[in-house]
Design a protein around this motif. Structure first.
Motif, PDB file in Angstrom:
ATOM      1  N   TYR A   1       0.835  -1.211   0.000  1.00 40.30           N
ATOM      2  CA  TYR A   1       0.000   0.000   0.000  1.00 40.30           C
ATOM      3  C   TYR A   1       0.865   1.255   0.000  1.00 40.30           C
ATOM      4  O   TYR A   1       0.599   2.209  -0.739  1.00 40.30           O
ATOM      5  CB  TYR A   1      -0.913  -0.017   1.226  1.00 40.30           C
ATOM      6  CG  TYR A   1      -1.638   1.292   1.469  1.00 40.30           C
ATOM      7  CD1 TYR A   1      -2.816   1.590   0.800  1.00 40.30           C
ATOM      8  CD2 TYR A   1      -1.136   2.232   2.375  1.00 40.30           C
ATOM      9  CE1 TYR A   1      -3.480   2.786   1.021  1.00 40.30           C
ATOM     10  CE2 TYR A   1      -1.790   3.427   2.596  1.00 40.30           C
ATOM     11  CZ  TYR A   1      -2.964   3.701   1.920  1.00 40.30           C
ATOM     12  OH  TYR A   1      -3.609   4.884   2.132  1.00 40.30           O
ATOM     13  N   GLY A   2       1.918   1.253   0.817  1.00 41.24           N
ATOM     14  CA  GLY A   2       2.796   2.416   0.884  1.00 41.24           C
ATOM     15  C   GLY A   2       3.498   2.685  -0.439  1.00 41.24           C
ATOM     16  O   GLY A   2       3.569   3.833  -0.889  1.00 41.24           O
ATOM     17  N   ILE A   3       3.993   1.623  -1.078  1.00 43.21           N
ATOM     18  CA  ILE A   3       4.686   1.793  -2.349  1.00 43.21           C
ATOM     19  C   ILE A   3       3.741   2.336  -3.418  1.00 43.21           C
ATOM     20  O   ILE A   3       4.065   3.297  -4.136  1.00 43.21           O
ATOM     21  CB  ILE A   3       5.304   0.455  -2.807  1.00 43.21           C
ATOM     22  CG1 ILE A   3       6.435   0.047  -1.860  1.00 43.21           C
ATOM     23  CG2 ILE A   3       5.823   0.560  -4.238  1.00 43.21           C
ATOM     24  CD1 ILE A   3       7.008  -1.326  -2.145  1.00 43.21           C
ATOM     25  N   VAL A   4       2.557   1.739  -3.521  1.00 50.04           N
ATOM     26  CA  VAL A   4       1.600   2.154  -4.549  1.00 50.04           C
ATOM     27  C   VAL A   4       1.139   3.589  -4.321  1.00 50.04           C
ATOM     28  O   VAL A   4       1.062   4.395  -5.264  1.00 50.04           O
ATOM     29  CB  VAL A   4       0.390   1.199  -4.581  1.00 50.04           C
ATOM     30  CG1 VAL A   4      -0.690   1.722  -5.526  1.00 50.04           C
ATOM     31  CG2 VAL A   4       0.829  -0.196  -5.006  1.00 50.04           C
ATOM     32  N   SER A   5       0.826   3.937  -3.081  1.00 50.04           N
ATOM     33  CA  SER A   5       0.332   5.290  -2.797  1.00 50.04           C
ATOM     34  C   SER A   5       1.410   6.345  -3.045  1.00 50.04           C
ATOM     35  O   SER A   5       1.127   7.414  -3.603  1.00 50.04           O
ATOM     36  CB  SER A   5      -0.166   5.374  -1.352  1.00 50.04           C
ATOM     37  OG  SER A   5       0.879   5.102  -0.440  1.00 50.04           O
ATOM     38  N   ILE A   6       2.651   6.047  -2.651  1.00 49.76           N
ATOM     39  CA  ILE A   6       3.736   7.009  -2.862  1.00 49.76           C
ATOM     40  C   ILE A   6       4.013   7.201  -4.349  1.00 49.76           C
ATOM     41  O   ILE A   6       4.163   8.337  -4.832  1.00 49.76           O
ATOM     42  CB  ILE A   6       5.012   6.540  -2.135  1.00 49.76           C
ATOM     43  CG1 ILE A   6       4.812   6.637  -0.619  1.00 49.76           C
ATOM     44  CG2 ILE A   6       6.215   7.387  -2.557  1.00 49.76           C
ATOM     45  CD1 ILE A   6       5.945   6.044   0.185  1.00 49.76           C
TER      46      ILE A   6
ATOM     47  N   ALA B   1       1.949   6.652  -6.847  1.00 47.54           N
ATOM     48  CA  ALA B   1       0.809   7.328  -7.473  1.00 47.54           C
ATOM     49  C   ALA B   1       0.830   8.820  -7.184  1.00 47.54           C
ATOM     50  O   ALA B   1       0.593   9.646  -8.078  1.00 47.54           O
ATOM     51  CB  ALA B   1      -0.494   6.710  -6.981  1.00 47.54           C
ATOM     52  N   ASN B   2       1.136   9.173  -5.936  1.00 45.35           N
ATOM     53  CA  ASN B   2       1.178  10.591  -5.576  1.00 45.35           C
ATOM     54  C   ASN B   2       2.310  11.316  -6.285  1.00 45.35           C
ATOM     55  O   ASN B   2       2.139  12.426  -6.797  1.00 45.35           O
ATOM     56  CB  ASN B   2       1.324  10.725  -4.057  1.00 45.35           C
ATOM     57  CG  ASN B   2       0.950  12.103  -3.558  1.00 45.35           C
ATOM     58  OD1 ASN B   2       1.631  13.077  -3.857  1.00 45.35           O
ATOM     59  ND2 ASN B   2      -0.135  12.189  -2.802  1.00 45.35           N
ATOM     60  N   LEU B   3       3.478  10.684  -6.322  1.00 44.58           N
ATOM     61  CA  LEU B   3       4.615  11.296  -7.009  1.00 44.58           C
ATOM     62  C   LEU B   3       4.356  11.434  -8.499  1.00 44.58           C
ATOM     63  O   LEU B   3       4.692  12.453  -9.116  1.00 44.58           O
ATOM     64  CB  LEU B   3       5.876  10.471  -6.772  1.00 44.58           C
ATOM     65  CG  LEU B   3       6.510  10.560  -5.378  1.00 44.58           C
ATOM     66  CD1 LEU B   3       7.690   9.617  -5.269  1.00 44.58           C
ATOM     67  CD2 LEU B   3       6.931  11.992  -5.068  1.00 44.58           C
TER      68      LEU B   3
ATOM     69  N   ILE C   1      -3.554  20.625  -5.295  1.00 40.18           N
ATOM     70  CA  ILE C   1      -4.938  20.141  -5.434  1.00 40.18           C
ATOM     71  C   ILE C   1      -4.941  18.736  -6.017  1.00 40.18           C
ATOM     72  O   ILE C   1      -5.646  17.842  -5.536  1.00 40.18           O
ATOM     73  CB  ILE C   1      -5.771  21.100  -6.310  1.00 40.18           C
ATOM     74  CG1 ILE C   1      -6.013  22.413  -5.560  1.00 40.18           C
ATOM     75  CG2 ILE C   1      -7.096  20.461  -6.705  1.00 40.18           C
ATOM     76  CD1 ILE C   1      -6.721  23.471  -6.384  1.00 40.18           C
ATOM     77  N   VAL C   2      -4.147  18.538  -7.062  1.00 34.54           N
ATOM     78  CA  VAL C   2      -4.060  17.202  -7.665  1.00 34.54           C
ATOM     79  C   VAL C   2      -3.474  16.207  -6.674  1.00 34.54           C
ATOM     80  O   VAL C   2      -3.993  15.091  -6.495  1.00 34.54           O
ATOM     81  CB  VAL C   2      -3.207  17.247  -8.950  1.00 34.54           C
ATOM     82  CG1 VAL C   2      -2.974  15.844  -9.491  1.00 34.54           C
ATOM     83  CG2 VAL C   2      -3.888  18.103 -10.004  1.00 34.54           C
ATOM     84  N   GLY C   3      -2.382  16.607  -6.007  1.00 30.35           N
ATOM     85  CA  GLY C   3      -1.783  15.728  -5.010  1.00 30.35           C
ATOM     86  C   GLY C   3      -2.728  15.439  -3.855  1.00 30.35           C
ATOM     87  O   GLY C   3      -2.785  14.308  -3.358  1.00 30.35           O
ATOM     88  N   GLY C   4      -3.498  16.455  -3.448  1.00 28.13           N
ATOM     89  CA  GLY C   4      -4.463  16.261  -2.370  1.00 28.13           C
ATOM     90  C   GLY C   4      -5.567  15.299  -2.750  1.00 28.13           C
ATOM     91  O   GLY C   4      -6.018  14.497  -1.931  1.00 28.13           O
TER      92      GLY C   4
END
Length: 274
Positions: free
Chosen positions: A201-206, A208-210, A240-243
């Motif tokens: 989860y951490g890898i995917v979320s980071i 995706a956000n980056l 906004i996009v990152g949020g």
């Protein structure tokens, strides 16, 4: 036996069935505060000490609102029948959850004390740590500091897995500090599975956000420029996009832990009855 795949399926089903109740919480209590907070952090860079302190206070208050939003999502995931009553549950459980978070933060800060001791014993000028320049650390001390951080990191991952359902325990079992013991008991025997899921989860979320902020931010900075005061149109649109991306993953992760809590409760009850 708890199946992480089944927990993910229940999480996805919950999100699709309760989208109407989740959207107001996600938008008003998670997305808006996190986006404003990111922009306030940008303003702190060139602010005077007094203004920076006020901006920091604003960031803290917005973080508290986001924390409340996660409690509301947790309450709704534990009992979807609550509907809009989940916000009241979050408000009632907020003091206990905040107390628990303060205790955990104090413990994490205490774990950093040995690092300061090692640096001081090694002759490192502690006043130099207040600046932005990297202090001159002797190689022998650096090795011990690195080994200590490595051990703490491994233990932190394990402990985090054992405390994965500590917030759902605060909401569902109406506990405060006792939620630590409750979560520790519930996660017995499934910690490695939780570690694997949390790392994924951490890898995917980071990533995706980056990917979202980097790609969109690069385009916006080329079009609108970076600005000179730490905040610009490009930075606002990028946050906004990152949020939006981080809000989606926050709701997903929060709902998953609540559903994991329910699955662990069911396993615990089945074991007790057997």
């Amino acid at each position: 036996m708890v199946s992480m795949g089944s927990v993910w399926d229940r999480t996805a089903e919950f999100l699709s069935d309760n989208l109407g109740s989740l959207l107001p919480i996600a938008l008003l209590a998670i997305f808006v505060p996190s986006t404003i907070s990111a922009n306030l952090s940008g303003l702190q860079q060139n602010a005077t000490p007094g203004t920076a302190m006020l901006l920091g206070l604003g960031v803290f208050l917005l973080a508290m609102i986001s924390f409340w939003g996660q409690l509301a999502v947790t309450a709704l995931a534990i009992d979807p029948a609550q509907g809009h009553q989940a916000s009241r549950v979050a408000t009632r459980r907020f003091p206990a959850a905040l107390l628990l978070m303060i205790v955990l933060v104090v413990v994490m800060v205490a774990l950093m004390i040995p690092v300061g001791v090692m640096l001081a014993v090694g002759g490192v000028d502690m006043t130099s740590l207040q600046g932005s320049a990297m202090p001159d650390i002797p190689p022998s001390v650096a090795v011990w500091v690195f080994l200590y951080f490595l051990v703490v990191l491994v233990l932190a991952v394990w402990v985090f897995a054992r405390l994965a359902v500590v917030i759902p325990s605060v909401v569902g079992d109406r506990l405060a500090i006792g939620a630590i013991t409750r979560s520790w008991r519930l996660t017995r025997g499934v910690a490695l599975k939780i570690v694997g899921v949390l790392i994924l989860y951490g890898i995917v979320s980071i990533v995706a956000n980056l990917a979202a902020t980097t790609a969109f931010g690069a385009v916006m900075y080329l079009v609108a420029g970076r600005g000179e005061e730490g905040i610009s149109l490009a930075s606002v649109l990028t946050t906004i996009v990152g949020g939006a991306v981080s809000t989606g993953f926050t709701v997903l992760g929060t709902a998953f832990l609540a559903k994991l809590y329910i699955a662990l409760l069911a396993r615990n009850e089945a074991t007790a009855s057997a």
